[in-house]
Write a protein that holds these residues in place. Structure first.
Motif, PDB file in Angstrom:
ATOM      1  N   ILE A   1      -6.017   4.178  -9.014  1.00 13.65           N
ATOM      2  CA  ILE A   1      -6.702   4.025  -7.892  1.00 13.65           C
ATOM      3  C   ILE A   1      -8.273   4.867  -8.497  1.00 13.65           C
ATOM      4  O   ILE A   1      -7.973   6.037  -9.179  1.00 13.65           O
ATOM      5  N   ARG A   2      -8.824   4.613  -7.695  1.00 15.18           N
ATOM      6  CA  ARG A   2     -10.067   5.082  -8.762  1.00 15.18           C
ATOM      7  C   ARG A   2     -10.608   6.562  -7.726  1.00 15.18           C
ATOM      8  O   ARG A   2     -10.221   6.676  -6.571  1.00 15.18           O
TER       9      ARG A   2
ATOM     10  N   LEU B   1      -0.093   8.643  -6.038  1.00 12.58           N
ATOM     11  CA  LEU B   1      -0.168   9.831  -5.516  1.00 12.58           C
ATOM     12  C   LEU B   1       1.116  10.654  -5.359  1.00 12.58           C
ATOM     13  O   LEU B   1       0.465  11.766  -4.405  1.00 12.58           O
ATOM     14  N   HIS B   2       2.194  10.018  -5.255  1.00 14.47           N
ATOM     15  CA  HIS B   2       3.126  10.779  -4.730  1.00 14.47           C
ATOM     16  C   HIS B   2       3.514  11.652  -2.422  1.00 14.47           C
ATOM     17  O   HIS B   2       3.812  12.487  -2.770  1.00 14.47           O
ATOM     18  N   THR B   3       3.531  10.771  -2.386  1.00 14.84           N
ATOM     19  CA  THR B   3       3.076  11.387  -0.682  1.00 14.84           C
ATOM     20  C   THR B   3       3.344   9.866  -0.025  1.00 14.84           C
ATOM     21  O   THR B   3       3.241   8.191  -0.307  1.00 14.84           O
TER      22      THR B   3
ATOM     23  N   ARG C   1      -4.713   4.904   4.923  1.00 18.16           N
ATOM     24  CA  ARG C   1      -5.479   4.400   5.179  1.00 18.16           C
ATOM     25  C   ARG C   1      -6.930   4.380   3.661  1.00 18.16           C
ATOM     26  O   ARG C   1      -7.712   3.429   3.712  1.00 18.16           O
ATOM     27  N   ALA C   2      -6.816   5.427   3.256  1.00 20.92           N
ATOM     28  CA  ALA C   2      -7.596   5.425   2.288  1.00 20.92           C
ATOM     29  C   ALA C   2      -7.234   4.893   1.252  1.00 20.92           C
ATOM     30  O   ALA C   2      -8.637   4.218   0.880  1.00 20.92           O
ATOM     31  N   VAL C   3      -6.606   4.151   0.720  1.00 23.41           N
ATOM     32  CA  VAL C   3      -5.786   3.694  -0.073  1.00 23.41           C
ATOM     33  C   VAL C   3      -6.421   2.308   0.073  1.00 23.41           C
ATOM     34  O   VAL C   3      -6.708   1.349  -0.563  1.00 23.41           O
TER      35      VAL C   3
ATOM     36  N   LEU D   1       0.570  -0.848  -0.402  1.00 22.08           N
ATOM     37  CA  LEU D   1      -0.229   0.017   0.091  1.00 22.08           C
ATOM     38  C   LEU D   1       1.023   1.417   0.059  1.00 22.08           C
ATOM     39  O   LEU D   1       0.677   2.141  -0.530  1.00 22.08           O
ATOM     40  N   LEU D   2       2.204   1.017   1.053  1.00 27.26           N
ATOM     41  CA  LEU D   2       2.981   1.898   0.917  1.00 27.26           C
ATOM     42  C   LEU D   2       3.582   2.114  -0.511  1.00 27.26           C
ATOM     43  O   LEU D   2       3.848   3.862  -1.282  1.00 27.26           O
ATOM     44  N   GLU D   3       4.142   1.490  -0.928  1.00 25.71           N
ATOM     45  CA  GLU D   3       4.129   1.897  -2.711  1.00 25.71           C
ATOM     46  C   GLU D   3       3.219   2.566  -3.613  1.00 25.71           C
ATOM     47  O   GLU D   3       3.854   3.046  -4.592  1.00 25.71           O
TER      48      GLU D   3
END
Length: 274
Positions: free
Chosen positions: A202-203, A156-158, A165-167, A148-150
């Motif tokens: 990501i939608r 999203l470049h963050t 959490r949203a992802v 998820l971090l990757e």
């Protein structure tokens, strides 16, 4: 920790039972402050141990094991006299190890001695039956978090925790499928986890915003999504906090071997925006 000083004990299993407390330490466990004298009787105050969950691989004793999102309810008892430590160590045995951890009480954070599960000894004692529901689930959850971090970095470049959490919410159905595949199929590779979570974009609500008819319904849709997320978070909290109790209700010893979803925010599912 020196065994010449009084200490607070966080109890979360059999030591919460006044009869066992008396048998082990020769003292009374009370919940009324007026009955506690600090010599022969000691006050049990409600407390929460964060970052751990309870498991019971032998369906008899409970063990606190690390869980990032876990919480264990119990008692803070003490200060107990220093000589009580020897009796506690003898009673708990090699399947537990002593740690000094901060627990949460109504008065705030307090340091207490906690006898947590000794992971190496538990795996030796209970073998794969212990290893599968506990260590494999913890490792799988860590791999999902890394993926998820990757995803967050690349798309999203963050690296914001709230964004991740949203992802995880948006990937909820995929994560549930990964967990089922892992436990039903005997494992899943790191590559498969990363590919499943990173492959699809990501939608967002761009399509809805550009469609006047759909845009008119967007507030209702967003309200439904928020309610679903809150429900999923509540379900997660209940499962994380009462994991042992739910496992016992679900059939006892064998019911922990294949959890329906990891105890993690990323296990939550939301309606998929179109």
């Amino acid at each position: 920790m020196s065994e010449t000083k009084p200490f607070n004990l966080f109890a979360y299993g059999t030591m919460m039972n006044p009869a066992i407390f008396r048998a082990v330490l020769g003292r009374e466990l009370v919940t009324d402050p007026a009955e506690a004298d600090g010599k022969t009787s000691f006050l049990a105050r409600e407390a929460v141990l964060p970052g751990y969950k309870k498991v019971s691989p032998d369906s008899t004793y409970v063990y606190a094991v690390p869980d990032t999102h876990g919480r264990i309810r119990g008692y803070v008892i003490g200060p107990l006299p220093a000589e009580s430590m020897a009796a506690m160590r003898l009673y708990e045995g090699r399947n537990y190890r002593r740690k000094t951890i901060r627990v949460m009480t109504r008065e705030g954070s307090e340091r207490a001695i906690v006898f947590v599960g000794n992971l190496d000894e538990l795996e030796h004692s209970f073998g794969y039956e212990f290893h599968d529901p506990l260590k494999q689930e913890m490792l799988l959850r860590e791999k999902i978090e890394v993926a998820l971090l990757e995803t967050e970095r690349e798309q999203l470049h963050t690296e914001e925790q709230t964004v991740r959490r949203a992802v995880g919410e948006l990937r909820g159905d995929t994560i549930r499928d990964l967990v089922r595949l892992h436990f039903d199929g005997g494992g899943i590779s790191d590559y498969a986890i990363r590919r499943s979570l990173k492959e699809a974009p990501i939608r967002d609500f761009g399509t809805i915003a550009q469609d006047p008819e759909a845009n008119a319904l967007a507030p209702n849709y967003l309200a439904m999504v928020v309610r679903q997320v809150l429900f999923n978070q509540l379900e997660e909290r209940v499962r994380g906090e009462f994991r042992y109790d739910l496992d016992q209700l679900g059939g006892g010893r064998g019911s922990t071997s294949a959890p329906s979803a990891p105890s993690s925010p990323s296990a939550c599912s939301t309606p998929t925006p179109s």
